[in-house]
Design a protein around this motif. Sequence first.
Motif, PDB file in Angstrom:
ATOM      1  N   PHE A 390       0.853  -1.189   0.000  1.00  0.00           N
ATOM      2  CA  PHE A 390       0.000   0.000   0.000  1.00  0.00           C
ATOM      3  C   PHE A 390       0.887   1.237   0.000  1.00  0.00           C
ATOM      4  N   PHE A 391       0.524   2.193  -0.847  1.00  0.00           N
ATOM      5  CA  PHE A 391       1.397   3.330  -1.096  1.00  0.00           C
ATOM      6  C   PHE A 391       0.555   4.583  -1.300  1.00  0.00           C
ATOM      7  N   PHE A 392       0.980   5.668  -0.696  1.00  0.00           N
ATOM      8  CA  PHE A 392       0.279   6.952  -0.781  1.00  0.00           C
ATOM      9  C   PHE A 392       0.772   7.746  -1.984  1.00  0.00           C
ATOM     10  N   SER A 393      -0.168   8.380  -2.691  1.00  0.00           N
ATOM     11  CA  SER A 393       0.201   9.211  -3.829  1.00  0.00           C
ATOM     12  C   SER A 393      -0.863  10.280  -4.046  1.00  0.00           C
ATOM     13  N   GLY A 399      -4.689  13.209  -2.124  1.00  0.00           N
ATOM     14  CA  GLY A 399      -3.854  12.234  -1.439  1.00  0.00           C
ATOM     15  C   GLY A 399      -4.626  10.965  -1.132  1.00  0.00           C
ATOM     16  N   HIS A 400      -4.248   9.865  -1.794  1.00  0.00           N
ATOM     17  CA  HIS A 400      -4.979   8.612  -1.626  1.00  0.00           C
ATOM     18  C   HIS A 400      -4.029   7.418  -1.527  1.00  0.00           C
ATOM     19  N   LEU A 401      -4.620   6.270  -1.168  1.00  0.00           N
ATOM     20  CA  LEU A 401      -3.872   5.027  -1.012  1.00  0.00           C
ATOM     21  C   LEU A 401      -4.076   4.144  -2.229  1.00  0.00           C
ATOM     22  N   TYR A 402      -2.978   3.533  -2.684  1.00  0.00           N
ATOM     23  CA  TYR A 402      -2.985   2.641  -3.840  1.00  0.00           C
ATOM     24  C   TYR A 402      -2.421   1.285  -3.420  1.00  0.00           C
ATOM     25  N   ARG A 403      -2.924   0.235  -4.057  1.00  0.00           N
ATOM     26  CA  ARG A 403      -2.531  -1.139  -3.721  1.00  0.00           C
ATOM     27  C   ARG A 403      -1.765  -1.760  -4.891  1.00  0.00           C
ATOM     28  N   ALA A 409       3.071  -4.182  -9.805  1.00  0.00           N
ATOM     29  CA  ALA A 409       1.935  -3.821 -10.658  1.00  0.00           C
ATOM     30  C   ALA A 409       0.773  -3.312  -9.797  1.00  0.00           C
ATOM     31  N   LEU A 410       0.090  -2.272 -10.278  1.00  0.00           N
ATOM     32  CA  LEU A 410      -1.034  -1.703  -9.549  1.00  0.00           C
ATOM     33  C   LEU A 410      -2.216  -2.671  -9.567  1.00  0.00           C
ATOM     34  N   LYS A 411      -2.737  -3.004  -8.385  1.00  0.00           N
ATOM     35  CA  LYS A 411      -3.927  -3.837  -8.275  1.00  0.00           C
ATOM     36  C   LYS A 411      -5.198  -2.989  -8.287  1.00  0.00           C
ATOM     37  N   ASN A 412      -5.235  -1.965  -7.420  1.00  0.00           N
ATOM     38  CA  ASN A 412      -6.414  -1.098  -7.386  1.00  0.00           C
ATOM     39  C   ASN A 412      -6.109   0.148  -6.570  1.00  0.00           C
ATOM     40  N   GLN A 413      -6.886   1.196  -6.836  1.00  0.00           N
ATOM     41  CA  GLN A 413      -6.848   2.384  -6.003  1.00  0.00           C
ATOM     42  C   GLN A 413      -7.797   2.135  -4.835  1.00  0.00           C
ATOM     43  N   VAL A 414      -7.263   2.241  -3.606  1.00  0.00           N
ATOM     44  CA  VAL A 414      -8.049   1.876  -2.421  1.00  0.00           C
ATOM     45  C   VAL A 414      -9.034   2.981  -2.060  1.00  0.00           C
ATOM     46  N   THR A 415      -8.569   4.225  -2.053  1.00  0.00           N
ATOM     47  CA  THR A 415      -9.440   5.357  -1.715  1.00  0.00           C
ATOM     48  C   THR A 415      -9.450   6.337  -2.881  1.00  0.00           C
ATOM     49  N   GLN A 416     -10.525   7.054  -3.044  1.00  0.00           N
ATOM     50  CA  GLN A 416     -10.610   8.028  -4.125  1.00  0.00           C
ATOM     51  C   GLN A 416     -11.724   9.019  -3.855  1.00  0.00           C
ATOM     52  N   TYR A 453     -11.331   6.308   9.466  1.00  0.00           N
ATOM     53  CA  TYR A 453     -12.112   5.456   8.568  1.00  0.00           C
ATOM     54  C   TYR A 453     -11.503   4.057   8.508  1.00  0.00           C
ATOM     55  N   ARG A 454     -12.351   3.111   8.101  1.00  0.00           N
ATOM     56  CA  ARG A 454     -11.928   1.738   7.804  1.00  0.00           C
ATOM     57  C   ARG A 454     -12.338   1.424   6.375  1.00  0.00           C
ATOM     58  N   VAL A 455     -11.462   0.695   5.653  1.00  0.00           N
ATOM     59  CA  VAL A 455     -11.776   0.321   4.275  1.00  0.00           C
ATOM     60  C   VAL A 455     -11.102  -1.009   3.957  1.00  0.00           C
ATOM     61  N   GLY A 456     -11.701  -1.782   3.065  1.00  0.00           N
ATOM     62  CA  GLY A 456     -11.115  -3.040   2.634  1.00  0.00           C
ATOM     63  C   GLY A 456      -9.948  -2.838   1.700  1.00  0.00           C
ATOM     64  N   PHE A 457      -9.089  -3.841   1.603  1.00  0.00           N
ATOM     65  CA  PHE A 457      -7.936  -3.771   0.701  1.00  0.00           C
ATOM     66  C   PHE A 457      -8.364  -3.423  -0.722  1.00  0.00           C
TER      67      PHE A 457
END
Length: 826
Positions: A390-393, A399-403, A409-416, A453-457
Motif C-alpha cells: 500500500f502506497f500513498f500518492s 492524497g490517496h492510497l494505492y494497492r 503492478a497496480l492492483k487497485n486504487q483503495v481510496t478516491q 475510517y476503515r476500508v477493505g484492501f
Amino acid sequence: MKVWKWALWGRLVLAGTVLGGTAAASPVAAQQSQEVDYARAEAIMGWNASRLVTGMDIEPNWLADGSQFWYRVTRAEGHDFMLVDPARSEQRPLFDNARLAAAMSMAADTAYDPIKLPFTTFDFIEEVRSIGTRVSERNFTCDIQLYRCTVEEAAEDDDVTFVVSPDSLWEAFVHEHDLHLRHRERGDTVRLTHDGEEFWGYGLTAPRAVEQLRDTPRRPSVSWSPDSRYLAVTRTDERGVEHLPMYTATPQRPRGVTYPYALPGDSIIPRPELVLVEVETGRIQTLPVAPAPANLQTGSAADSLAPWSADSEAMRWLAFSRGRKAVRLMEARLGDPGATPGAAGAPLGGGPIAQVRTLVHDTIHSFIDMNTASGGPANWWVTRDGEDIFFFSQRDGWGHLYRYGSDGALKNQVTQGGWEVGDLLHVDEARQELYFTARGREEGRLPYYAHLYRVGFDGSGLTLLTPEEADHRITFSPSGEWFVDEYSRVDHPPVTVVREARTGGVAQRVEEADISLLLELGWRPPRLFSVKARDGVTNLYGLLFLPRELHDALGGDLAAQPAGPESAPAGLDSTPFGEELWTARYPLISHIYPGPQVGSVREWRFSVTRFHDDHAMAQLGFVMMHLDHMGTPHRGKVFHDAYYGDMEDNGIPDHVAAVRQLGARHAFLDTDRVGIYGGSGGAFASVGAMLQYPDVFHAAVARSGNHDNRSYGVHWGEKYQGLLVRDTLRGSDNYESQANYLKAERLQGPLLLAHGDLDDNVHPAMTLRLVHALIEANKDFDFFIMPDRLHGLYEPYFIRRSWDFWVRNLLGKEPPREYEFRRPEG
C-alpha cells in the motif's frame, strides 16, 4: 495549582484589576492602566493558561500485550497517572502519589512533593507492578504495590548515545565516526566499521553549530532488526559540502565553529546511504540505491518496527530524488545469495547480506509528500507475505492510497474522491482492512477536521468510525482491537474516549477537559470565519481572536453578527480602553506562516498554547487573525501547489483578500491599522507583505526569518521553489524574486526584526543582509540580535518587545516601561 492560581490572581490585584476592572485614578494613571492591560493579558498567555486546564493532552502508553494503557493527566491539585482497561471498562490511578513520593524520598534521602511527582514518564520493569524512571541523574526502580524504591546514580550516557538491541544484550554506539557494539553484561566492545571519517561517519551527521558549542551528546541513527541479528545504520557523505560559520559572543573569549550546510544550487550536497550489518559475522553491506538519493526516510505511519519487517527478513525505506520530484519504496531482502555486497568498511565475513529492489516508484511535476501533512509519517505498508503493498500518492490530484502486488503492478486504487487521506494508522491483514484518518470527506464540515475510517484492501466497505464533528487525534493499541480518540475543535475543549476499532463504538469515556478557571480569567476561544481566496471562488478558513468584551457581546456565530452600532447588545459599554464598543474600531493583526508544509493555523483542534500569544494580545485591544491560505496542505494537490516555484507569493494575496473582506463585513475592524507577524517562514512572509502591499499592511514583526531562500537549506528551497536555475545573460536566477533584501527600498511602515545569533536552522545572516539593505535604503526600522539564542525566540523579552511595538504603532499608546513577564517555574 491552587498556590500558583492565587499568586497569579494576586498579581492582577496588585496591578489594579481582577477580571477586567480598571486601575484607580492617580498621577501615573496612564502608566498604571497599561500595566493593568499587560497583567490581564499575561494571565492568559500559553504558559499560564496551560496550568488552568485539566483533563486534556492525553498521551496513551499501551502495555506490551495491548490490553491496557496508562496516561498522565493534569488535575486541579497536580497530576495523576491513570491505568485504563477498555475490555473491563475500568479506570483507576496507577499508584498512590503520596505513598510513591514517600518511598522515593526514603530511597534518595530527599523530599519529593506528592502533589507534583518528579517525573512525567517511566518504563514498566514488571507491568503494573514495578516501574523505572530517571530523576536528577538518578535511576529509580519502584515497586508500586509494596511502595519500595531503590536508587542508583545514572551513567552519563544513559538513554542518550546508545541504542539497545531488542533482546537487551547489545548496545550500539558511534565513536570517532565508526560503529561499535558493547555487550551489556560482559562489557566487551566490538568495532564493526573501520572507514568512518569526519563528514562521512556512521550513524551521525556532522554536528550543527549549537551541538558543537554546547557539546551536546547525540543518539546515533541506528535501527535494530526485531530479532537483534542485524543493524541498519545511516551514513551521510558531507565531504565537500560548503560550511557556514557561527559563533557565541557572550564568553570572555568568543568561540566560533563551522558546520556543513548545503544551499539550493550547490553542486555538492549531503548524500545519504543505508548500511546493513550482520552482528554475528560482522559482515557489512552498503545497500545500493540508484539513482543516488538526496533524502532517505525509514519507517511508515502504521509500522513501529521501521524500517524492519516483523520477521526480520526484510527492511524497507523511501529514497527521494533531489527536489523530491521522485520517490522509490526500496526493499532489502536478507539472506539472498544473488546479491552483490557493497564496499562499506572492511567486511569481517564474505558474501552478500541482502538483495535490494524497488517495490514502488512514483513521480510528480512539483514535489512529493508521503503524507498530506508534509513531514508527517510516511503512508505505506507491505503485508507479511509481501503480496500487497500500500502506497500513498497524489497522482490524481488528491492524497490517496494505492494497492500494488509483489511485482510492483497496480492492483487497485483503495481510496478516491475529492478528499485526502491523512495517516495510515493500522492494517488488519487477517480481515484485509486499512484504518486511516482523512479530511474533507464529510460534507458541510470544516475540511480540516480529521476523522478515522476503515476500508477493505480492494476499496470496498469505506466506514466512518468517528462521527463527531471535530478533529480526532487517534492512537491505536498494539493489537489493533482498540483506539484512543481525543476529539476537539478550536472552540471546544477535548473529550477523550476509548473506541472499539471495527465499529468505532465508545467503550469508555476517559477524560473531558475543564477550562472553567481559564474562562474566569477572561480567556476566550477563537472564532471560525470563512472568506474567498484571491480568486474570488475558493473558500478559505481562519480564526479570529477577539477582545473578551467584544467576544462576549457578539455571542454566537461571528459570521451572523450585525456590522454596525445600531444593533449593539444592551448593557455593554466599553472596551478595555474605555471606548464605546460599537463605535470602537480595533486594529487587526494577521499571523502568517506560509508553509507550504503547514498552514498558519497548523492544527484545527483545541489548544491554549499553540496560537503563540494571540489570546493574550486580543486582551490588549487587538483582533488577531490566523488564515490557512492557498499553498498549504489538506485541500488537494492543486490547492497545495498554488505558489509552487513562486515563494514571493507566500499566500500573502489571500491575507490581503481576507483583510478586505473582513473589513467590509465587520465595522469593529479598522483596516487602516493592520499588522502582520510571524517567525521563520512567517517572518519572511511578514516582511514580504509589508514590501508588496504597504497599502494593506502598516506594521510588521518578523523573527528569525529566512528572507532569501538561496541562503536556506537545499532540501527546503529545492522542494518548494524548484531546482535553482541561473540566467547567466541577465545575472539572475529563478529564486531572485523572493529575496526580501532586493525590495528594501519599498518599506513604508514600522518594522521590528529580531534574530538569535546561534540560529543554525535559519542563519542570522539572512536577517543581517536585509538589515544591511534597509540601512543602504535609509529606512527606519527596529532590530535586535538575541545572543546565544536559537531559532524560536519565543521567550519573555522578545514577547514584551513585540507587545510594546504593537501598542505604540497600532494603538498609538505608550506601553509600560520594561514590563517583566514572569514565566511560571516547573
